[in-house]
Design a protein around this motif. Structure first.
Motif, PDB file in Angstrom:
ATOM      1  N   PHE A  33       0.849  -1.181   0.000  1.00 35.06           N
ATOM      2  CA  PHE A  33       0.000   0.000   0.000  1.00 35.06           C
ATOM      3  C   PHE A  33       0.888   1.236   0.000  1.00 35.06           C
ATOM      4  O   PHE A  33       1.878   1.291   0.728  1.00 35.06           O
ATOM      5  N   PRO A  34       0.579   2.228  -0.830  1.00 35.25           N
ATOM      6  CA  PRO A  34       1.419   3.433  -0.877  1.00 35.25           C
ATOM      7  C   PRO A  34       1.428   4.191   0.450  1.00 35.25           C
ATOM      8  O   PRO A  34       0.463   4.134   1.216  1.00 35.25           O
ATOM      9  N   ASP A  35       2.508   4.888   0.707  1.00 37.03           N
ATOM     10  CA  ASP A  35       2.671   5.641   1.951  1.00 37.03           C
ATOM     11  C   ASP A  35       1.923   6.968   1.833  1.00 37.03           C
ATOM     12  O   ASP A  35       2.521   8.040   1.689  1.00 37.03           O
ATOM     13  N   ILE A  36       0.610   6.874   1.885  1.00 37.44           N
ATOM     14  CA  ILE A  36      -0.266   8.037   1.751  1.00 37.44           C
ATOM     15  C   ILE A  36      -1.302   7.980   2.869  1.00 37.44           C
ATOM     16  O   ILE A  36      -1.904   6.924   3.108  1.00 37.44           O
ATOM     17  N   GLN A  37      -1.518   9.081   3.552  1.00 36.95           N
ATOM     18  CA  GLN A  37      -2.402   9.110   4.718  1.00 36.95           C
ATOM     19  C   GLN A  37      -3.819   9.568   4.404  1.00 36.95           C
ATOM     20  O   GLN A  37      -4.756   9.242   5.118  1.00 36.95           O
ATOM     21  N   ARG A  38      -3.984  10.351   3.340  1.00 35.64           N
ATOM     22  CA  ARG A  38      -5.297  10.895   2.995  1.00 35.64           C
ATOM     23  C   ARG A  38      -5.543  10.681   1.510  1.00 35.64           C
ATOM     24  O   ARG A  38      -4.790  11.189   0.679  1.00 35.64           O
ATOM     25  N   ALA A  39      -6.602   9.923   1.179  1.00 40.62           N
ATOM     26  CA  ALA A  39      -6.858   9.631  -0.232  1.00 40.62           C
ATOM     27  C   ALA A  39      -8.231   8.991  -0.396  1.00 40.62           C
ATOM     28  O   ALA A  39      -8.832   8.475   0.555  1.00 40.62           O
ATOM     29  N   VAL A  40      -8.706   9.038  -1.631  1.00 40.05           N
ATOM     30  CA  VAL A  40      -9.863   8.248  -2.037  1.00 40.05           C
ATOM     31  C   VAL A  40      -9.319   7.005  -2.728  1.00 40.05           C
ATOM     32  O   VAL A  40      -8.453   7.092  -3.601  1.00 40.05           O
ATOM     33  N   ILE A  41      -9.801   5.833  -2.320  1.00 37.21           N
ATOM     34  CA  ILE A  41      -9.379   4.575  -2.942  1.00 37.21           C
ATOM     35  C   ILE A  41     -10.491   4.115  -3.870  1.00 37.21           C
ATOM     36  O   ILE A  41     -11.607   3.848  -3.426  1.00 37.21           O
ATOM     37  N   ALA A  42     -10.197   4.037  -5.156  1.00 43.08           N
ATOM     38  CA  ALA A  42     -11.177   3.580  -6.144  1.00 43.08           C
ATOM     39  C   ALA A  42     -10.883   2.126  -6.476  1.00 43.08           C
ATOM     40  O   ALA A  42      -9.837   1.806  -7.043  1.00 43.08           O
TER      41      ALA A  42
END
Length: 200
Positions: A33-42
């Motif tokens: 999983f990418p090292d991203i804390q805030r996102a929309v996952i489609a």
């Protein structure tokens, strides 16, 4: 991926070990999983109920705190406690502004938030996508992480991160093409936008 400390040693949570074992027994792999804390996952391509099962098991295997938006009326009583535990966030569908503005408001209130959606909306031959996920990402100024279930490679992966631009149509065509790169459980049930790219 979260871990607990016990006696100075890392201890993998039981739920994570169970999920990893289930994936391994089925011959599947999840992540990274990418090292991203805030996102929309489609997530997609969505052609089977097994897609949701894979997503839930992968969520536990990767120990990612991923949320989904669910109508607020379901949060009454004991079910509400369970839904909160599973990462669900209540949404009032009849409220002014609808799901998009309510979800954007959640992003504004939190330093960490991952919201999962299935933009195809149905698992069978959707002619068009529901584009709320894109508008949420654009207005909240967060990226879109693509989550692809590939039944040929047996992978649940997150290969692409897209930052919404000023050209929504170009962004969507890019997303459709990436969804088409994964082999779904039922290719004959692909949504129209993805099917246009599938096999090319």
């Amino acid at each position: 991926m979260s871990e607990h400390m016990e006696g100075g040693k890392h201890r993998t949570p039981l739920s994570q070990r169970i999920a990893q074992t289930l994936l391994s027994l089925a011959g599947w792999r999840a992540g990274p999983f990418p090292d991203i804390q805030r996102a929309v996952i489609a997530g997609g391509p969505h052609t089977s109920n097994w897609d949701g099962v894979l997503a839930l098991v992968s969520r536990s295997a990767l120990q990612q705190d991923v949320n989904v938006m669910i109508k607020h009326s379901l949060f009454k009583g004991p079910l509400g406690w369970l839904l909160h535990r599973l990462g669900a966030i209540p949404i009032e569908r009849g409220k002014a502004g609808g799901m998009v503005e309510q979800t954007v408001a959640q992003f504004r209130q939190r330093d960490k938030l991952l919201i999962a959606v299935t933009p195809e909306g149905t698992r069978s031959n959707a002619e068009q996508w529901k584009l709320g996920f894109y508008h949420i990402a654009k207005q909240a100024n967060v990226p879109i992480i693509l989550a692809l279930a590939d039944y040929k490679a047996k992978t649940f992966s997150f290969p692409v991160v897209i930052y919404p631009s000023d050209d929504m149509e170009a962004d969507l065509q890019q997303i459709y093409a990436h969804f088409a790169s994964a082999t779904p459980r039922h290719p004959n049930k692909l949504s129209g936008p993805v099917n246009a790219y599938y096999g090319k």
